[in-house]
Design a protein around this motif. Structure first.
Motif, short mmCIF file in Angstrom:
data_model
loop_
_atom_site.label_atom_id
_atom_site.label_comp_id
_atom_site.label_asym_id
_atom_site.label_seq_id
_atom_site.Cartn_x
_atom_site.Cartn_y
_atom_site.Cartn_z
N GLY A 1 7.62 -38.10 26.08
CA GLY A 1 8.59 -39.16 26.34
C GLY A 1 8.50 -40.27 25.31
O GLY A 1 9.51 -40.86 24.90
N MET A 2 7.28 -40.63 24.90
CA MET A 2 7.12 -41.66 23.87
C MET A 2 7.64 -41.19 22.52
O MET A 2 8.29 -41.93 21.77
CB MET A 2 5.63 -42.04 23.75
CG MET A 2 5.11 -42.84 24.97
SD MET A 2 3.32 -42.97 25.00
CE MET A 2 3.04 -43.86 23.47
N ILE B 1 0.65 -34.18 33.03
CA ILE B 1 1.19 -35.54 33.16
C ILE B 1 1.14 -36.29 31.81
O ILE B 1 2.07 -36.97 31.40
CB ILE B 1 0.41 -36.32 34.25
CG1 ILE B 1 0.59 -35.64 35.62
CG2 ILE B 1 0.86 -37.76 34.32
CD1 ILE B 1 -0.27 -36.22 36.71
N TRP B 2 -0.01 -36.14 31.11
CA TRP B 2 -0.17 -36.82 29.81
C TRP B 2 0.85 -36.32 28.81
O TRP B 2 1.45 -37.08 28.06
CB TRP B 2 -1.59 -36.58 29.31
CG TRP B 2 -1.85 -37.22 27.97
CD1 TRP B 2 -2.20 -38.50 27.72
CD2 TRP B 2 -1.74 -36.57 26.70
NE1 TRP B 2 -2.34 -38.73 26.39
CE2 TRP B 2 -2.05 -37.53 25.72
CE3 TRP B 2 -1.41 -35.27 26.28
CZ2 TRP B 2 -2.06 -37.23 24.36
CZ3 TRP B 2 -1.42 -34.98 24.93
CH2 TRP B 2 -1.74 -35.96 23.99
N SER B 3 1.07 -35.02 28.80
CA SER B 3 2.04 -34.44 27.87
C SER B 3 3.43 -35.00 28.12
O SER B 3 4.18 -35.31 27.20
CB SER B 3 2.06 -32.92 28.00
OG SER B 3 0.83 -32.36 27.63
N MET C 1 -2.93 -45.00 32.20
CA MET C 1 -2.70 -43.97 31.20
C MET C 1 -1.46 -44.30 30.35
O MET C 1 -1.46 -44.18 29.12
CB MET C 1 -2.51 -42.61 31.89
CG MET C 1 -2.18 -41.48 30.93
SD MET C 1 -1.33 -40.11 31.75
CE MET C 1 0.24 -40.88 32.13
N HIS C 2 -0.39 -44.74 31.00
CA HIS C 2 0.87 -45.02 30.30
C HIS C 2 0.69 -46.17 29.31
O HIS C 2 1.04 -46.06 28.12
CB HIS C 2 1.97 -45.34 31.30
CG HIS C 2 3.24 -45.81 30.65
ND1 HIS C 2 4.13 -44.95 30.05
CD2 HIS C 2 3.75 -47.07 30.49
CE1 HIS C 2 5.14 -45.63 29.56
NE2 HIS C 2 4.94 -46.95 29.82
N TYR C 3 0.14 -47.25 29.81
CA TYR C 3 0.07 -48.45 28.95
C TYR C 3 -1.03 -48.34 27.91
O TYR C 3 -0.94 -48.92 26.82
CB TYR C 3 -0.08 -49.70 29.80
CG TYR C 3 1.23 -50.02 30.52
CD1 TYR C 3 2.33 -50.51 29.79
CD2 TYR C 3 1.39 -49.78 31.88
CE1 TYR C 3 3.53 -50.78 30.43
CE2 TYR C 3 2.59 -50.04 32.53
CZ TYR C 3 3.66 -50.53 31.80
OH TYR C 3 4.86 -50.80 32.43
N SER D 1 -6.31 -42.23 27.13
CA SER D 1 -5.18 -41.96 28.04
C SER D 1 -5.27 -40.56 28.63
O SER D 1 -4.93 -40.33 29.79
CB SER D 1 -3.86 -42.16 27.29
OG SER D 1 -3.71 -41.18 26.27
N ILE D 2 -5.73 -39.61 27.81
CA ILE D 2 -5.91 -38.24 28.33
C ILE D 2 -6.97 -38.23 29.43
O ILE D 2 -6.81 -37.61 30.50
CB ILE D 2 -6.31 -37.28 27.20
CG1 ILE D 2 -5.16 -37.11 26.22
CG2 ILE D 2 -6.71 -35.91 27.76
CD1 ILE D 2 -5.51 -36.30 25.00
N LEU D 3 -8.08 -38.94 29.16
CA LEU D 3 -9.16 -39.01 30.16
C LEU D 3 -8.65 -39.62 31.47
O LEU D 3 -8.98 -39.15 32.56
CB LEU D 3 -10.31 -39.83 29.60
CG LEU D 3 -11.54 -39.98 30.52
CD1 LEU D 3 -12.13 -38.61 30.83
CD2 LEU D 3 -12.60 -40.88 29.87
#
Length: 802
Positions: free
Chosen positions: A64-65, A57-59, A123-125, A84-86
């Motif tokens: 995307g960023m 999900i993080w990747s 995580m996103h923000y 964010s990874i955590l």
């Protein structure tokens, strides 16, 4: 200040979506793996799954960023990246934990979905905050992105749980479609969040250079990590699928085994190598009434069972247990070793209830050696016992007696009352005999019919067991109550001694039977020790029986007729037909000799029918020749009377011979009429033919007066036993006078038989007996002598008058 405008790299956008789909598909498989893991393996799979799913999900988010290019170089703060990874890994752990439960209600779905949505949004923000650039957000679009995250989270949790439960042939296709939906939802949340942002330049000199992460380096790291992640994910999916298939197969086999275990009709007790009980199946409780909880971890010996030796394989044996109710049950036990990886870890003790089977076998064995009607030992059992006694070595052999007992008058009871009452009578006799020998060491058996045998020890060789004989006679002499009447019987007993009268079973039994038969010939009711002279008599009887079977065909039987005389005018008023046997070697044989043989051998029906036909034919000849119109009297045997076609036979013979029914008189005895319903019907049918019925031997049977009232009787015949001493015995005179008076009042004819002297005739005449029969007037004569002596010459030329 105007915000920075960026552009998207379509390849990286596509890659981000691919990563999202791959992560979603992997999550579906990982959820199933986590849910099936047990023990220590479960947290390991949960951690590995969370890392794999979280990194995926993080990747997707950071690819995307990176796909969004701004007109300036953007760096990333490493602490926010790590945070964010955590969060991504934590979100994944929450998701896998929630769907790994056996059941998921609305409460679980709401809590898990909310936490997951918060984590994804965070995580996103936080990931966005890692960019070294000023960002302003459109609150409405941010809210929309959070709602998308929430919707995606709820959908993801539901899909994960749904596919973890579902097992169909198209599960792979369903997972792929679901992965596309979940990937699109995750990507939608990300790009909605990106759309909410406005980027402005930022002074990076204020940020510690140690915490910055160059975007190019990050891009390479994410690309490499993504490739590694995709490879690991694909490998994990492959391995997971193999493990899942193996687990499914194991689960399937376990379900089959549990179904066999739980639903087996045989009881199964599982024990470890130490004999401790680790489980029952329901059949054990049903079979024994014992509860599993009461014996868990207890030793198998508490149930009265034991383990086989370890070196042995399957073993079988039988045992017995007592149910909780106190009932004893028989069990067939099979011990089946349980081995895992070649090592014995315990046993399944399989118990089959064979109680009914053993009862059936025991019943069959019992019936093979016992009489079904009386439950006494049967002929086979008797023969085995006799062989055992004779086979003893000389040092142990002792003298003993074999008694053959035949019940006198059983045939009369059986023929009169029917087989149902005959069987009841035999049961009563058997029980009396059994009680008479209790504790005496005597062996009793029923050989068949009314014949019983005894094996009795004797005190003095060569002497009969007098005490046993007395006990048998005493046990039988009390009356038997059958069908509202008392019956008295006696026994004929034959005795053979071992070793004097035979040293083998066949000879002993034959000799005892020979002695018994001799007693029956001597008016029954007695006992006799076998002697060699008896053999000669038996052989003679066998010869007579063989000759009698041919006598009818050879026309050796003849009829003699004894006139019946009126006391008023001394004229003949009837004749009684009496059968004789003119044997070619032995001469004329009395019916006293051969009629009992005919009755016992069953020939009496054939002989009786012949007598009836010949008597009717002779009387018809006399009538046609002008002789006196008098009746002929014919005796019926008990077998004839109770034969099903008696009435038809009488009717057929009358039709065949042409004799009018009123000139035939059938003589029956009181004993033939014990069964009122049957006898009444037979007599009524005979009477309706016009045939007269005479009651023979009147006064010597039972319930004589009731017979006169119930049955269509036309004549009474006073038995000769009352006539023999009538001149000297006042009691006989009184009985005869009473019978004559009663008959006159009932408007019945009465005749006295056995008149041999004038004094007897005078007394009977004085008592107003109008019909007599006996040697005083004439013995039974052949037909031609009757014509010569009693027919009137004027009516039949050449015949002299009386």
């Amino acid at each position: 200040m105007e915000h920075l405008h960026g552009t998207y790299n379509s390849w990286l956008v596509g890659l981000s979506f691919l990563i999202a789909v791959t992560a979603a598909y992997s999550a579906l498989d990982l959820a199933e793996r986590v849910s099936t893991a047990k023990g220590r393996a479960r947290p390991v799979w949960l951690l590995c799954g969370a890392i794999s799913m979280g990194l995926g999900i993080w990747s997707m988010h950071f690819v995307g960023m990176l796909a969004y290019s701004l007109p300036l170089e953007v760096s990333y703060e490493i602490d926010y990246v790590l945070l964010s990874i955590l969060l991504a890994v934590s979100v994944s752990a929450i998701a896998l934990y929630v769907v790994g439960q056996s059941e998921m209600g609305m409460k679980h779905l709401l809590i898990g979905g909310t936490l997951m949505a918060a984590g994804i949004s965070g995580m996103h923000y936080i990931g966005m905050a890692a960019m070294v650039v000023n960002i302003e957000y459109n609150p409405k679009v941010v809210l929309l992105s959070v709602l998308i995250a929430a919707a995606a989270s709820f959908a993801a949790l539901w899909l994960l749980f749904y596919f973890r439960k579902k097992h169909t042939g198209h599960i792979g296709l369903y997972k792929l479609c679901s992965g596309l939906i979940m990937g699109a939802a995750i990507a939608g949340m990300h790009y909605t969040g990106m759309a909410a942002a406005r980027f402005y330049p930022k002074d990076i000199t204020r940020v510690s250079q140690d915490l910055l992460f160059d975007s190019k380096v990050l891009a390479y790291a994410i690309a490499a990590g993504t490739l590694v992640l995709l490879g690991m994910t694909l490998l994990g999916i492959l391995v997971n699928k193999r493990l899942s298939q193996k687990d499914l197969a194991l689960q399937e086999h376990e379900r089959w085994y549990r179904s066999l275990y739980e639903n087996n009709s045989d009881g199964i007790i599982s024990v470890d190598t130490g004999g401790r009980i680790i489980g029952f199946n329901p059949a054990v409780t049903q079979m024994t009434g014992l509860n599993e909880s009461d014996y868990m971890q207890g030793h198998i010996s508490a149930l009265g069972l034991s383990l086989p030796e370890e070196e042995k394989g399957n073993t079988r044996h039988e045992t017995a247990l007592v149910r909780s109710s106190g009932e004893k049950i028989e069990l067939a036990i099979l011990n089946v070793p349980v081995e895992i990886e070649g090592k014995r870890v315990g046993n399944h003790i399989i118990a089959k209830d064979i109680t009914e089977e053993k009862r059936s076998k025991e019943r069959i064995r019992h019936l093979a050696y016992h009489d079904e009607l009386t439950d006494l030992p049967n002929r086979r059992h008797f023969n085995d016992k006799l062989v055992q006694r004779i086979s003893l070595p000389d040092s142990e052999a002792e003298p003993f007696a074999v008694l053959m007992v035949d019940i006198d008058r059983f045939k009369f009871i059986n023929d009169s009352l029917g087989h149902t009452y005959g069987d009841l009578f035999l049961q009563m006799v058997s029980e009396r005999m059994r009680q008479s020998i209790e504790g005496s060491g005597v062996f009793l058996a029923r050989m068949g019919g009314d014949e019983f045998t005894f094996i009795s020890p004797i005190r003095t060789p060569g002497e009969e067991p007098a005490e046993l004989i007395g006990q048998i006679i005493q046990s039988l002499q009390a009356p038997y109550r059958l069908k509202d009447n008392d019956f008295y019987v006696t026994a004929s007993i034959g005795i053979a001694l071992y070793p004097e009268h035979g040293k083998d079973p066949v000879q002993l039994l034959k000799n005892a039977d020979t002695a018994m038969y001799e007693v029956k010939k001597r008016e029954k009711n007695g006992h006799l020790l076998f002697s060699n002279e008896l053999d000669k008599r038996i052989l003679e009887r066998l010869e007579l029986e063989n000759d009698l079977r041919k006598a009818v065909q050879r026309q050796e039987l003849v009829l003699h007729y004894q006139p019946q005389i009126s006391t008023k005018n001394s004229r003949m008023i009837g004749v009684e037909a009496l059968v004789r046997w003119d044997h070619p070697q032995r001469g004329m044989i009395s019916p006293v000799v051969f009629v009992p043989i005919a009755e016992e051998s069953g020939m009496i029906l054939e002989i009786g029918t012949w007598v009836l036909r010949e008597a009717c034919l002779q009387m018809r000849r006399w009538h046609q020749a002008g002789g006196p119109l008098i009746p002929v009297s014919v005796n019926l045997s008990a077998q004839q009377f109770h034969h099903s076609n008696l009435v038809d036979a009488v009717k057929s013979i009358l039709l065949e011979t042409g004799l009018q029914p009123q000139y035939l008189e059938l003589e029956i005895t009181e004993g033939m009429m014990m069964d009122h319903a049957v006898s009444s019907a037979i007599l009524q049918e005979i009477s309706e033919l016009g045939v007269r019925i005479s009651l023979d031997d009147f006064g010597t049977g039972y319930s004589s007066l009731s017979y006169l009232k119930q049955f269509p009787i036309h004549k009474l015949k006073i038995d000769r036993s009352f006539i023999t001493d009538i001149t000297n015995n006042s009691s006989d005179q009184a009985i005869v006078a009473t019978i004559i008076s009663m008959a006159n009042h009932l408007k019945l004819d009465v005749i006295a038989e056995g008149i041999e002297t004038k004094d007897q005739l005078d007394i009977l005449t004085e008592k107003e007996c109008r019909e007599i029969q006996g040697y005083y007037f004439s013995k039974p004569l052949p037909a031609d002598e009757v014509e010569e002596s009693f027919f009137v010459p004027q009516r039949i030329p050449g015949i002299t008058s009386i």
